[in-house]
Write a protein that holds these residues in place. Sequence first.
Motif, PDB file in Angstrom:
ATOM      1  N   THR A 131       0.820  -1.223   0.000  1.00 54.66           N
ATOM      2  CA  THR A 131       0.000   0.000   0.000  1.00 54.66           C
ATOM      3  C   THR A 131       0.849   1.266   0.000  1.00 54.66           C
ATOM      4  O   THR A 131       0.307   2.360  -0.186  1.00 54.66           O
ATOM      5  N   ALA A 132       2.151   1.142   0.218  1.00 57.66           N
ATOM      6  CA  ALA A 132       3.009   2.325   0.288  1.00 57.66           C
ATOM      7  C   ALA A 132       3.141   2.961  -1.090  1.00 57.66           C
ATOM      8  O   ALA A 132       3.233   2.267  -2.103  1.00 57.66           O
ATOM      9  N   PRO A 133       3.159   4.278  -1.157  1.00 66.35           N
ATOM     10  CA  PRO A 133       3.326   4.939  -2.464  1.00 66.35           C
ATOM     11  C   PRO A 133       4.725   4.690  -3.025  1.00 66.35           C
ATOM     12  O   PRO A 133       5.691   4.514  -2.281  1.00 66.35           O
ATOM     13  N   ARG A 134       4.801   4.648  -4.351  1.00 69.90           N
ATOM     14  CA  ARG A 134       6.080   4.463  -5.035  1.00 69.90           C
ATOM     15  C   ARG A 134       6.482   5.754  -5.732  1.00 69.90           C
ATOM     16  O   ARG A 134       5.620   6.486  -6.239  1.00 69.90           O
ATOM     17  N   THR A 135       7.776   6.023  -5.768  1.00 69.45           N
ATOM     18  CA  THR A 135       8.257   7.192  -6.503  1.00 69.45           C
ATOM     19  C   THR A 135       7.993   6.997  -7.992  1.00 69.45           C
ATOM     20  O   THR A 135       7.707   5.883  -8.458  1.00 69.45           O
ATOM     21  N   ALA A 136       8.126   8.058  -8.747  1.00 70.93           N
ATOM     22  CA  ALA A 136       7.894   7.977 -10.188  1.00 70.93           C
ATOM     23  C   ALA A 136       8.833   6.971 -10.836  1.00 70.93           C
ATOM     24  O   ALA A 136       8.428   6.187 -11.712  1.00 70.93           O
ATOM     25  N   ALA A 137      10.093   6.962 -10.393  1.00 69.61           N
ATOM     26  CA  ALA A 137      11.065   6.040 -10.982  1.00 69.61           C
ATOM     27  C   ALA A 137      10.734   4.590 -10.631  1.00 69.61           C
ATOM     28  O   ALA A 137      10.830   3.689 -11.481  1.00 69.61           O
ATOM     29  N   ARG A 138      10.317   4.375  -9.392  1.00 68.00           N
ATOM     30  CA  ARG A 138       9.969   3.016  -8.978  1.00 68.00           C
ATOM     31  C   ARG A 138       8.704   2.540  -9.699  1.00 68.00           C
ATOM     32  O   ARG A 138       8.613   1.384 -10.115  1.00 68.00           O
ATOM     33  N   GLN A 139       7.745   3.429  -9.855  1.00 62.67           N
ATOM     34  CA  GLN A 139       6.530   3.043 -10.558  1.00 62.67           C
ATOM     35  C   GLN A 139       6.833   2.720 -12.020  1.00 62.67           C
ATOM     36  O   GLN A 139       6.287   1.768 -12.595  1.00 62.67           O
ATOM     37  N   ALA A 140       7.727   3.491 -12.611  1.00 65.05           N
ATOM     38  CA  ALA A 140       8.111   3.233 -14.005  1.00 65.05           C
ATOM     39  C   ALA A 140       8.798   1.880 -14.125  1.00 65.05           C
ATOM     40  O   ALA A 140       8.576   1.137 -15.095  1.00 65.05           O
ATOM     41  N   ALA A 141       9.630   1.536 -13.129  1.00 69.66           N
ATOM     42  CA  ALA A 141      10.309   0.232 -13.147  1.00 69.66           C
ATOM     43  C   ALA A 141       9.302  -0.902 -13.005  1.00 69.66           C
ATOM     44  O   ALA A 141       9.410  -1.937 -13.683  1.00 69.66           O
ATOM     45  N   PHE A 142       8.324  -0.696 -12.139  1.00 72.20           N
ATOM     46  CA  PHE A 142       7.277  -1.713 -11.969  1.00 72.20           C
ATOM     47  C   PHE A 142       6.463  -1.868 -13.252  1.00 72.20           C
ATOM     48  O   PHE A 142       6.193  -2.984 -13.711  1.00 72.20           O
ATOM     49  N   ASP A 143       6.085  -0.757 -13.846  1.00 73.65           N
ATOM     50  CA  ASP A 143       5.304  -0.810 -15.085  1.00 73.65           C
ATOM     51  C   ASP A 143       6.085  -1.521 -16.191  1.00 73.65           C
ATOM     52  O   ASP A 143       5.514  -2.296 -16.970  1.00 73.65           O
ATOM     53  N   ALA A 144       7.389  -1.263 -16.251  1.00 73.54           N
ATOM     54  CA  ALA A 144       8.220  -1.918 -17.271  1.00 73.54           C
ATOM     55  C   ALA A 144       8.277  -3.427 -17.039  1.00 73.54           C
ATOM     56  O   ALA A 144       8.247  -4.229 -17.983  1.00 73.54           O
ATOM     57  N   PHE A 145       8.349  -3.827 -15.779  1.00 71.99           N
ATOM     58  CA  PHE A 145       8.364  -5.250 -15.439  1.00 71.99           C
ATOM     59  C   PHE A 145       7.060  -5.915 -15.870  1.00 71.99           C
ATOM     60  O   PHE A 145       7.060  -6.993 -16.475  1.00 71.99           O
ATOM     61  N   VAL A 146       5.939  -5.271 -15.577  1.00 77.67           N
ATOM     62  CA  VAL A 146       4.634  -5.819 -15.951  1.00 77.67           C
ATOM     63  C   VAL A 146       4.521  -5.927 -17.467  1.00 77.67           C
ATOM     64  O   VAL A 146       4.050  -6.934 -18.004  1.00 77.67           O
ATOM     65  N   SER A 147       4.986  -4.895 -18.178  1.00 77.32           N
ATOM     66  CA  SER A 147       4.924  -4.906 -19.644  1.00 77.32           C
ATOM     67  C   SER A 147       5.801  -6.005 -20.223  1.00 77.32           C
ATOM     68  O   SER A 147       5.407  -6.702 -21.164  1.00 77.32           O
ATOM     69  N   LEU A 191     -11.360  -9.988  -8.966  1.00 77.81           N
ATOM     70  CA  LEU A 191     -10.214 -10.157  -8.056  1.00 77.81           C
ATOM     71  C   LEU A 191      -9.047  -9.272  -8.453  1.00 77.81           C
ATOM     72  O   LEU A 191      -7.891  -9.561  -8.150  1.00 77.81           O
ATOM     73  N   GLY A 192      -9.333  -8.174  -9.130  1.00 76.44           N
ATOM     74  CA  GLY A 192      -8.285  -7.313  -9.668  1.00 76.44           C
ATOM     75  C   GLY A 192      -7.282  -6.828  -8.631  1.00 76.44           C
ATOM     76  O   GLY A 192      -6.080  -6.747  -8.907  1.00 76.44           O
ATOM     77  N   ASP A 193      -7.765  -6.513  -7.414  1.00 78.80           N
ATOM     78  CA  ASP A 193      -6.849  -6.028  -6.373  1.00 78.80           C
ATOM     79  C   ASP A 193      -5.855  -7.116  -5.966  1.00 78.80           C
ATOM     80  O   ASP A 193      -4.661  -6.825  -5.762  1.00 78.80           O
ATOM     81  N   ARG A 194      -6.337  -8.364  -5.858  1.00 75.28           N
ATOM     82  CA  ARG A 194      -5.421  -9.449  -5.479  1.00 75.28           C
ATOM     83  C   ARG A 194      -4.487  -9.795  -6.630  1.00 75.28           C
ATOM     84  O   ARG A 194      -3.323 -10.142  -6.407  1.00 75.28           O
ATOM     85  N   VAL A 195      -4.975  -9.709  -7.853  1.00 76.99           N
ATOM     86  CA  VAL A 195      -4.104  -9.930  -9.007  1.00 76.99           C
ATOM     87  C   VAL A 195      -2.974  -8.903  -9.003  1.00 76.99           C
ATOM     88  O   VAL A 195      -1.805  -9.233  -9.240  1.00 76.99           O
ATOM     89  N   ALA A 196      -3.326  -7.647  -8.702  1.00 76.30           N
ATOM     90  CA  ALA A 196      -2.309  -6.591  -8.650  1.00 76.30           C
ATOM     91  C   ALA A 196      -1.284  -6.869  -7.553  1.00 76.30           C
ATOM     92  O   ALA A 196      -0.074  -6.651  -7.741  1.00 76.30           O
ATOM     93  N   PHE A 197      -1.744  -7.361  -6.410  1.00 74.60           N
ATOM     94  CA  PHE A 197      -0.831  -7.661  -5.297  1.00 74.60           C
ATOM     95  C   PHE A 197       0.165  -8.751  -5.691  1.00 74.60           C
ATOM     96  O   PHE A 197       1.374  -8.610  -5.466  1.00 74.60           O
ATOM     97  N   HIS A 198      -0.316  -9.815  -6.299  1.00 77.22           N
ATOM     98  CA  HIS A 198       0.584 -10.913  -6.664  1.00 77.22           C
ATOM     99  C   HIS A 198       1.489 -10.538  -7.843  1.00 77.22           C
ATOM    100  O   HIS A 198       2.605 -11.074  -7.955  1.00 77.22           O
ATOM    101  N   THR A 199       1.032  -9.630  -8.682  1.00 75.33           N
ATOM    102  CA  THR A 199       1.907  -9.102  -9.734  1.00 75.33           C
ATOM    103  C   THR A 199       3.061  -8.339  -9.108  1.00 75.33           C
ATOM    104  O   THR A 199       4.226  -8.510  -9.488  1.00 75.33           O
TER     105      THR A 199
END
Length: 721
Positions: free
Chosen positions: A311-327, A371-379
């Motif tokens: 639930t902790a917020p991520r910095t812009a750089a961390r969010q970008a890294a997460f988005d790249a991983f998901v992609s 179950l989108g919230d749980r899918v997001a958590f496990h991602t």
Amino acid sequence: MTDHSGTDDTPTPALTELAEAHGIATSYWSFFGQHVQVPATTLRAVLAAMGVDTDADPQAVLDEMADAAWWEFLPPSLVVRQGSGEVVVNVQDGHDVRLQVKLEDGSWRDVAIPGQQPQARVVDGEIVWRLHIPVPGDLPLGWHELYAQQIPHGSASADRTATCTLVVTPTRLAPPPSRPGHGGRAWGLMAQLYSVRSRASWGLGDFADLADLASVAAESGADFLLVNPIHAAEVVPPIEPSPYLPATRRFVAPLYIRPEDIREVAYLDPSDRARISAAHATVAASDLDPERVDRDAAWAAKRAALEVVFTAPRTAARQAAFDAFVSEHGEHLADFALWCALEEHYAEVDERPEESWDIRSPLVAQLRIDLGDRVAFHTWLQWIAQEQAEAAQAAALGAGMRIGVMHDLAVGVHPKGSDALSLRDMYAPGITVGAPPDMYNQLGQTWGQPPWLPGALARAGYAPLRDMIRGLLKHAGALRIDHIIGFFRLWWIPDGLGPAAGTYVRYDHEAMIGVLALEAHRAGAVIIGEDLGLVEPWVRDYLSERNILGTSVLWFEMEGDRPKPPEHYRTALLATVNTHDLPPTAGYLAGEHVDLRERLGLLDQPVEEARAEAVREQEAVLSALRERGLLAEGATEEQIIEALHLFLVAAPSQLLGVSLVDAVGERRVQNQPGTDKEYPNWQIPLADSDGEAVLLEDIPGMERYRSLTRSVDQALRDAAY
């Protein structure tokens, strides 16, 4: 139903030919030297699992297969070694053909079609010509696409098109790297990661402990650290203890995450950080328990903490890294996270709907949304887990290792796991893999894992194999392949028939090993194949030719009733004194494996005979050590263990493995073959010869550890001169 066999279940010639056309062994030589004919019942069951109509006349099916093979414009996929190989193209009469390769970098190449005298066949009233066209020898290594156009004479427009995956692979891998002064050879530690706990662990060893253990080993001169498979398992209890029966081989276990090492923890408010500390406190004391690793308790504590961090917020750089991983991981990651969410959703349900096991069903499509919230958590968990696994490999290399972490690839997956759900079409229904009867298991073995379908793999262009290997090598310098013989053939057991009624099914080893070699080459990784047991003689030569290392265990390497001289070992090899299916050397020398088997009722002979046989086996090896001057009369247990490892140093083998359990004096086996609930397999924490828990921080200061690793490292240096 057509009668395919006689009353004694003997297959007819047509059924035999049909089975062999699908790579199914209709007879084989057993471990005991007997020539066994596979019954018709088994052949029909295996053919049915491959999608063959077993109600039809076998000869009619064979004729249809032959026509289909000739009508196929291009093969479903093609894997070749660089500078060699050919593609078979079937062209209708009155047409020309144009071939092009779309390279991995997006550029195009035309393929020259040399003059030749093609074969011909009449299929459905049409003449079809078969061409054998060489693959251009200068194509680069990589994953390419081959395109074919069939053009009618006198016309510029294409009449028929086809495409197939074209994989160009290296002929041979580079030798393993090693430190200067080691003569081109390297040694490393072997450990069960979950068993190696530190004072900061959450009840079992984790990725932070992996990094620290690699640093400890590197300081001793080790170039690699081999650990058990880290594949993802269940996300709800009970978690399967065996790392060799995972839910998926494409993703890693969040169980090994160290919550405090996640960057976002630093930005939590004091109350949330206190919640993480409280979760840790529930399992911290278990790090000192020498009896049992409790995965369920560890995961319950970690999951509570990880949900706070999520639930902790991520910095812009961390969010970008997460988005790249998901992609990057796309649909595969989404499907795995969905499986995790489904497991949680149905955890408390007595009867799960059959439709929920079909990832393409309307029910699962709706649950993907609900179950989108749980899918997001496990991602997110996968992102964190793979970050920490990569950090462990970086730590190993940073500490001086030339190879680093060596991961382990399990033979297969759980039949109700993520891969079985999302890759359903890749697996043979109604089949499990195992092993035929041998001297250790006279009824054979069933491993409870569905096998890949050879044809489905080829039609998928071997992408599932590629993705699996590529994912593991992202955070490793080497990969051990458990039962690499499965890349050549597997023992298929139809449901309800028992392991002795199974048979071998062949895989396209040239394609599968080629894909493995390409991904290893690109990652700069070393590959080790566990090739113990019943292996066709040519297989080891084939692996050596491609510089995929084999495996030798000292106690198994015999010439008659004497141990094989280490000078006779192969060069392309990982040589070890023991393995995780054997007791640690201290326990073996004390005969504890015989005592354990007696307690569990596993002996098939009087206990006195078993003890006498164990003594004879040990004495044969110890005599060889004395003859070489490696062991004095009256030597201590520690001195014997060191001498056994020095014996292996005399081998030309490129890699030498030292079990951590041998280095600290542990006596208990991690896995007792032939047991399930009778023994706590894969749950034994690291302990010393007195049964006291050994923590990671203790290891560098243990004289026993220092003496063994120092002796091995110095002996390798001495052998280099």
